[in-house]
Design a protein around this motif. Structure first.
Motif, short mmCIF file in Angstrom:
data_model
loop_
_atom_site.label_atom_id
_atom_site.label_comp_id
_atom_site.label_asym_id
_atom_site.label_seq_id
_atom_site.Cartn_x
_atom_site.Cartn_y
_atom_site.Cartn_z
N PRO A 563 0.84 -1.20 0.00
CA PRO A 563 0.00 0.00 0.00
C PRO A 563 0.87 1.25 0.00
CG PRO A 563 -0.75 -1.59 1.64
CD PRO A 563 0.55 -2.10 1.13
N GLU A 564 0.44 2.27 -0.70
CA GLU A 564 1.25 3.48 -0.82
C GLU A 564 1.57 4.11 0.53
OE1 GLU A 564 1.23 7.66 -3.40
OE2 GLU A 564 -0.44 6.24 -3.52
N ALA A 565 0.66 3.94 1.48
CA ALA A 565 0.88 4.53 2.81
C ALA A 565 2.01 3.85 3.57
CB ALA A 565 -0.40 4.47 3.63
N LEU A 566 2.42 2.65 3.15
CA LEU A 566 3.47 1.92 3.87
C LEU A 566 4.86 2.14 3.27
CD1 LEU A 566 1.98 -1.62 4.65
CD2 LEU A 566 2.35 0.28 6.22
N ARG A 567 4.95 2.64 2.05
CA ARG A 567 6.24 2.65 1.35
C ARG A 567 7.25 3.58 2.03
NH1 ARG A 567 3.38 3.22 -4.61
NH2 ARG A 567 2.05 1.36 -4.36
N ALA A 568 6.89 4.82 2.23
CA ALA A 568 7.82 5.75 2.88
C ALA A 568 8.13 5.35 4.32
CB ALA A 568 7.26 7.18 2.82
#
Length: 682
Positions: A563-568
């Motif tokens: 999920p995009e929220a986990l990448r950074a």
């Protein structure tokens, strides 16, 4: 640590196979040579076994081509000769002008020699630096003289023999265990045996009462003393290059390129617990060598360190992933495989019931249902808590599925058991709340029951503990012991169940490392495909593992799987990052941003028409243009320092050669190494 290789307490009891000491590296193991091989201090990531530090000045001069270097050295030598001659004459001329002339021949000779020495010293210092004479000496003159001397004067037979290697068992001989040292010197001892016995000897040094037991072990078992509970003394088919004294595994060679720091160029690249303790994220498409050149060697290193009593290992991957044979591991958990000897405890990571239930709820829900995670945790806690209080055990998969699905018989039996145990009043609010939720469209219990149905399959019968007898269940709290655990996921036959189990095992590992008591053991986790295993809880837990002497190696095909929220947050949680060839540009962008920029000296050359001079020069330029068709130009050179990405997304996506990777490192102490280009085939 006890002298039998255990660390106290209870753990899973696997069936162990005794093995003999194998021939290491194809030849009898030279223990003395291995122990006394130089291991100088070096930067993080440098393989220290046999490493020879390079002089930075020498490395800088080595980049100068031979032709210009020799030409400059010769010109400076010629100028220095004339400078020395004329400088001495100038000194005497000036001395004559002032009337300072020696009166006797002896005094004149002394003064002449002194003036020559002073002038010669200044000339050599000045012109030697400009001509780089020391580098010429190192490159050509010194080797030539050495070969000449060797050719003319062969080694004399009467020279005193070189002293032999130091005694590996010197500490035992001088510490009161001389008979044990004598016996070990005559016994076949491998690198794993040596590290394990030395670790036991350290325990004896801390508690002298253990000395008789240690001596008895060595007398009875020789090199097998204080063995791992499996009695294994090495791994069959080990292929990577290890140094168990520094706990390093060599993965390749840092390339001799300008992007790499000088201290790492051409040096071996290795990982150790000091680096793995900050966790490592590796991203690259299938077929780029993530499993073969990273996951398998690290898993092999952790298993060897477990045999030496310094680590415990948990390795997760598909059943067909190349993570080593089953003989490498003490516990092999293969849900869906009828030959599996062990099952998995779904609640085995936490002593607190609510925490165990919350982690199971996180594992059951897919990423697209993360918004309902909190209500799912509450529903599972309201079910598992009363069940554990009533029956003094955790529910099995089928029991839990029935309760979450609202089975009236199961809830009636649960209420009756709570009344009999006298704990109904404490859990009555949970029971009433669950009763009101049954049958509603937004009931999270129904969702959890549907997800549990993926584990309630005939193929998984006996894999998870419950009321029915099944396989011995491995609980993650056993990480207080030097165990080697392999979890084989059924990705082909039950892909969604495999995703749930990978999330569960990783979540339990994060839980277990935070509360374990034996933190002297490094707890290492290797996840061959972590795309399904990561969630917000585990990402937060990765950073907390640094202080718990634990770390994880996480492999991903692409960051788009997360999920995009986990990448950074994931990039911020890990200390070591590794990019393999062929990653997508959008993946490379995250790496490039994480690695930041550095100053690069940039040279800009500007050409402009030449308009200088008077009428005569302008007429000459006009004639030249008429005859040749070219315009006379002036050249302007500008040198400036500009910021550039250490590795741009385009470089990472398209410029990495096959078999290479770019990796940045951070130790648990906070020391950092900028991105290194590493050849993983060397």
């Amino acid at each position: 640590m006890g002298l039998d290789g255990t660390h106290g307490g209870k753990a899973a009891q696997p069936v162990y196979q005794a093995t003999a000491v194998p021939a290491q590296r194809g030849l009898p193991f030279d223990l003395a040579g291995w122990v006394n091989e130089p291991r100088p201090e070096a930067g993080p990531g440098v393989f220290r076994y046999g490493y020879r530090p390079v002089d930075p000045a020498r490395t800088k001069d080595a980049g100068v081509p031979a032709g210009p270097l020799l030409l400059r050295a010769g010109l400076n030598l010629l100028v220095a000769w004339f400078a020395e001659i004329y400088a001495v004459g100038l000194v005497y001329y000036v001395a004559g002008l002032f009337g300072v002339v020696p009166q006797t021949e002896t005094l004149a000779l002394v003064v002449l020699l002194f003036v020559h020495a002073v002038v010669l010293t200044g000339v050599i210092k000045l012109f030697g630096r400009m001509g780089r004479w020391p580098e010429v000496w190192r490159r050509w003159i010194s080797p030539l003289l050495a070969r000449t001397v060797t050719h003319e004067e062969p080694a004399e037979p009467e020279q005193a023999p070189q002293p032999g290697p130091a005694d590996p068992w010197h500490a035992l001989r001088t510490g009161g265990a001389a008979p044990a040292a004598q016996l070990l010197a005559a016994a076949p001892v491998g690198d794993v045996d040596y590290v394990r016995i030395q670790r036991a000897w350290e325990a004896v040094q801390g508690d002298p009462k253990l000395l008789p037991a240690f001596a008895e072990q060595v007398t009875a078992r020789g090199g097998a003393a204080c063995a791992h509970p499996s009695e294994a003394r090495d791994l069959p088919g080990r292929g990577a290059r290890h140094d168990l004294l520094t706990r390093q595994v060599r993965l390749g060679t840092a390339q001799d390129v300008i992007k790499n720091p000088p201290g790492h160029r051409s040096a071996g690249f290795a990982l150790d617990p000091a680096l793995l303790g900050t966790s490592l994220l590796a991203v690259g498409p299938a077929g780029t060598g993530k499993t073969t050149r990273l996951a398998r060697p690290v898993a092999e290193a952790l298993c060897l360190q477990a045999l030496a009593g310094t680590a415990c290992a948990v390795v997760i991957g598909a059943a067909d992933a190349d993570l080593g044979p089953d003989d490498w591991y003490d516990v092999v958990i293969a849900p869906g495989d009828p030959r599996s000897a062990y099952g998995l405890d779904l609640f085995g990571a936490a002593e607190d019931v609510d925490e165990a239930a919350a982690r199971l709820a996180d594992a059951l829900l897919p990423d697209e249902l993360a918004a309902r995670a909190e209500s799912a945790r509450i529903a599972l806690q309201q079910t598992v808590g009363p069940f554990h209080a009533a029956y003094r055990r955790y529910p099995g998969v089928r029991e839990l599925r029935a309760l979450l699905g609202g089975d009236p018989d199961g809830w009636d039996a649960l209420g009756k058991a709570l009344r009999e145990s006298g704990r109904f009043a404490a859990y009555e609010p949970d029971l009433r709340h669950r009763e009101r939720q049954h049958g509603r469209a937004d009931d999270p219990g129904a969702l959890l029951a549907d997800r549990l149905a993926l584990l309630d399959r005939p193929a998984f019968a006996g894999c998870f503990p419950g009321a029915e007898p099944g396989l011995p269940a491995f609980a993650m709290r056993a990480l207080d012991h030097p165990l080697r655990v392999r979890v084989k996921l059924p990705e082909r036959s039950h892909p969604e169940a495999a995703r749930m189990l990978s999330r569960l095992v990783l979540g339990q590992f994060v839980q277990a490392t935070a509360v374990r008591k034996e933190r002297a053991l490094f707890a290492g986790l290797v996840v061959d495909d972590a795309s399904a295993a990561l969630d917000a809880h585990t990402v937060r837990g990765l950073q907390r593992m640094r202080g718990a002497n634990a770390g994880a190696v996480l492999l991903l095909r692409t960051l788009v799987d997360l999920p995009e929220a986990l990448r950074a947050p994931l990039f911020g949680a890990v200390g070591c990052r590794m990019a393999f060839p062929g990653i997508a540009p959008w993946d490379g962008k995250l790496f490039s941003e994480a690695w930041g920029t550095h100053l690069v000296r940039e040279t800009a050359v500007t050409h402009a028409p030449d308009t200088s001079g008077g009428l005569l020069r302008k007429a000459g330029r006009a004639g030249r243009k008429a005859l040749s068709g070219t315009t006379a130009q002036t050249e302007s050179i500008t040198v400036r320092d500009v910021e550039r990405h250490r590795w741009s997304p385009s470089d990472l996506a398209h410029a990495l050669p096959t078999g290479h990777a770019v990796v940045s490192l951070t130790t648990v102490d906070g020391e950092q190494v900028p991105p290194l280009l590493v050849d993983l085939r060397a």
